[in-house]
Design a protein around this motif. Structure first.
Motif, short mmCIF file in Angstrom:
data_model
loop_
_atom_site.label_atom_id
_atom_site.label_comp_id
_atom_site.label_asym_id
_atom_site.label_seq_id
_atom_site.Cartn_x
_atom_site.Cartn_y
_atom_site.Cartn_z
N LEU A 101 0.84 -1.21 0.00
CA LEU A 101 0.00 0.00 0.00
C LEU A 101 0.87 1.26 0.00
O LEU A 101 0.36 2.37 0.11
CB LEU A 101 -0.91 0.00 1.22
CG LEU A 101 -1.81 -1.23 1.39
CD1 LEU A 101 -2.52 -1.19 2.74
CD2 LEU A 101 -2.81 -1.34 0.25
N SER A 119 1.19 4.71 -4.83
CA SER A 119 0.44 5.04 -3.62
C SER A 119 0.42 6.55 -3.45
O SER A 119 1.47 7.19 -3.36
CB SER A 119 1.10 4.35 -2.42
OG SER A 119 0.48 4.75 -1.21
N VAL A 137 -3.08 3.14 -5.40
CA VAL A 137 -3.54 2.95 -4.03
C VAL A 137 -3.81 4.34 -3.48
O VAL A 137 -2.94 5.21 -3.53
CB VAL A 137 -2.47 2.25 -3.16
CG1 VAL A 137 -2.94 2.16 -1.71
CG2 VAL A 137 -2.14 0.88 -3.71
N LEU A 191 -4.76 6.80 -0.38
CA LEU A 191 -4.69 6.86 1.08
C LEU A 191 -5.57 7.99 1.60
O LEU A 191 -5.46 9.14 1.16
CB LEU A 191 -3.24 7.10 1.52
CG LEU A 191 -2.18 6.19 0.90
CD1 LEU A 191 -0.78 6.68 1.29
CD2 LEU A 191 -2.38 4.75 1.34
N TRP A 198 -8.63 1.70 -2.37
CA TRP A 198 -8.69 2.67 -1.28
C TRP A 198 -8.19 2.04 0.02
O TRP A 198 -8.59 0.94 0.39
CB TRP A 198 -10.12 3.16 -1.08
CG TRP A 198 -10.54 4.17 -2.10
CD1 TRP A 198 -11.07 3.93 -3.34
CD2 TRP A 198 -10.47 5.59 -1.97
NE1 TRP A 198 -11.34 5.11 -3.99
CE2 TRP A 198 -10.97 6.15 -3.17
CE3 TRP A 198 -10.03 6.44 -0.96
CZ2 TRP A 198 -11.05 7.53 -3.38
CZ3 TRP A 198 -10.11 7.82 -1.16
CH2 TRP A 198 -10.61 8.34 -2.37
N SER A 199 -7.33 2.78 0.72
CA SER A 199 -6.87 2.37 2.05
C SER A 199 -7.30 3.47 3.02
O SER A 199 -6.77 4.59 2.99
CB SER A 199 -5.35 2.20 2.08
OG SER A 199 -4.91 1.82 3.37
N VAL A 224 -9.58 -2.83 1.86
CA VAL A 224 -8.39 -2.97 2.71
C VAL A 224 -8.87 -2.92 4.15
O VAL A 224 -9.42 -1.92 4.60
CB VAL A 224 -7.37 -1.86 2.44
CG1 VAL A 224 -6.18 -1.98 3.40
CG2 VAL A 224 -6.89 -1.90 0.99
N LYS A 233 -4.56 -5.64 6.20
CA LYS A 233 -3.39 -4.79 6.45
C LYS A 233 -2.74 -5.16 7.78
O LYS A 233 -3.41 -5.25 8.81
CB LYS A 233 -3.83 -3.32 6.47
CG LYS A 233 -2.68 -2.33 6.68
CD LYS A 233 -3.19 -0.90 6.69
CE LYS A 233 -2.07 0.08 6.95
NZ LYS A 233 -2.57 1.47 7.04
N ALA A 241 -1.54 -7.36 3.23
CA ALA A 241 -1.21 -6.02 2.73
C ALA A 241 -0.40 -5.28 3.78
O ALA A 241 -0.50 -5.57 4.98
CB ALA A 241 -2.47 -5.23 2.38
N TYR A 248 1.67 -1.28 4.72
CA TYR A 248 2.17 0.07 4.46
C TYR A 248 3.34 0.24 5.41
O TYR A 248 3.16 0.24 6.64
CB TYR A 248 1.09 1.13 4.72
CG TYR A 248 1.57 2.54 4.43
CD1 TYR A 248 1.37 3.10 3.17
CD2 TYR A 248 2.22 3.29 5.40
CE1 TYR A 248 1.82 4.39 2.89
CE2 TYR A 248 2.69 4.57 5.12
CZ TYR A 248 2.47 5.11 3.87
OH TYR A 248 2.92 6.40 3.59
#
Length: 266
Positions: A11, A112, A156, A158, A177-178, A195, A219, A241, A243
């Motif tokens: 992500l 991202s 991606v 945020l 979409w996160s 996510v 995530k 997933a 980040y």
């Protein structure tokens, strides 16, 4: 006993807190002939760090936000003209990381980016929030189309709490979409991919009863959250997933990629 593993989806990443000067010098020596800056360095090296653990990489992250201000002509956090679409710096970054994509054998690449309405600025041109939101979302969508023309597979996005107009204009399988746990249902009004923070996995059954889910990305998963998710989602539609935060451990991607769950969970 047979173990199940899951493809790892990036992500994005945060910029390093204290990058090593020697590493920067070495990197610059390797990319002679390219016009680069510190964002270029972070974009490329943070992508490199995802190999070989990540199945579906993503360049960028919150640190990439200054590029968006460049693209839209927002200077000193002030929008004083209609948003422009100057993608030269972004296009340069894409050309640069294509080398890393090829070398690493990645089959595709996302970028991202923070959502358009997560940008902080003062509007001194439209003086109308709704109009500004619509124009900026439209410009953002155009940027993503330009990036896809340069072989970026998707974005991606945020955001803690996206607005409805963002979700309306930035929807479809090219966008992932996160968002915060509080905004999950807002996102699911417009997409079948979600996510889900590992802490929110207990809500998965409830969400699947209310919305049609296609792919679920856990995530910062662990074996417990993946096992729980398998009670609701078919393995073929379940992904891990991540980040990577600036202060994350060095083996962050490797650890996520090695997560396994007993086959008896399905």
């Amino acid at each position: 006993m047979r173990k199940l593993s899951f493809p790892l989806v990036s992500l994005g990443s945060d910029a390093e807190l204290l990058p090593d000067t020697a590493d920067i010098v070495e990197w610059i020596a390797k990319i002679k002939g390219n016009e680069v800056d510190f964002i270029s360095y972070e974009t490329d090296t943070l992508l490199q760090a995802q190999h070989p653990a990540v199945s579906y990489p993503a360049a960028g992250g919150e640190f990439y936000t200054p590029r968006l201000y460049e693209v839209f002509g927002i200077k000193d956090n002030v929008l004083s003209n209609a948003p422009e679409l100057n993608i030269s710096a972004v296009a340069g970054d894409i050309r640069l990381v294509k080398r890393t994509v090829k070398k690493s054998g990645f089959s595709q690449l996302r970028f991202s980016l923070v959502s358009p309405l997560s940008l902080e600025y003062t509007d001194r041109y439209y003086h109308d929030e709704d109009e500004t939101d619509e124009v900026l979302c439209s410009a953002y969508s155009a940027l993503c189309r330009e990036m896809r023309d340069l072989d970026v597979s998707g974005a991606v996005i945020l955001s803690d709490n996206p607005k409805e107009i963002e979700l309306e204009q930035l929807r479809g399988n090219k966008y992932l979409w996160s968002v915060s746990e509080e905004a999950l249902e807002d996102v699911l009004e417009f997409t079948r991919d979600v996510v889900l923070p590992a802490s929110a996995v207990p809500r998965l059954e409830e969400l699947s009863d209310s919305y049609t889910l296609r792919n679920v990305f856990i995530k910062d998963a662990d074996a417990v959250s993946l096992g729980k998710a398998l009670e609701t989602i078919d393995k073929d539609h379940l992904f891990t997933a991540g980040y990577r935060a600036a202060d994350a451990e060095k083996d962050y991607w490797k650890r996520l990629s090695e997560l396994q769950v007993s086959a008896e969970k399905i």
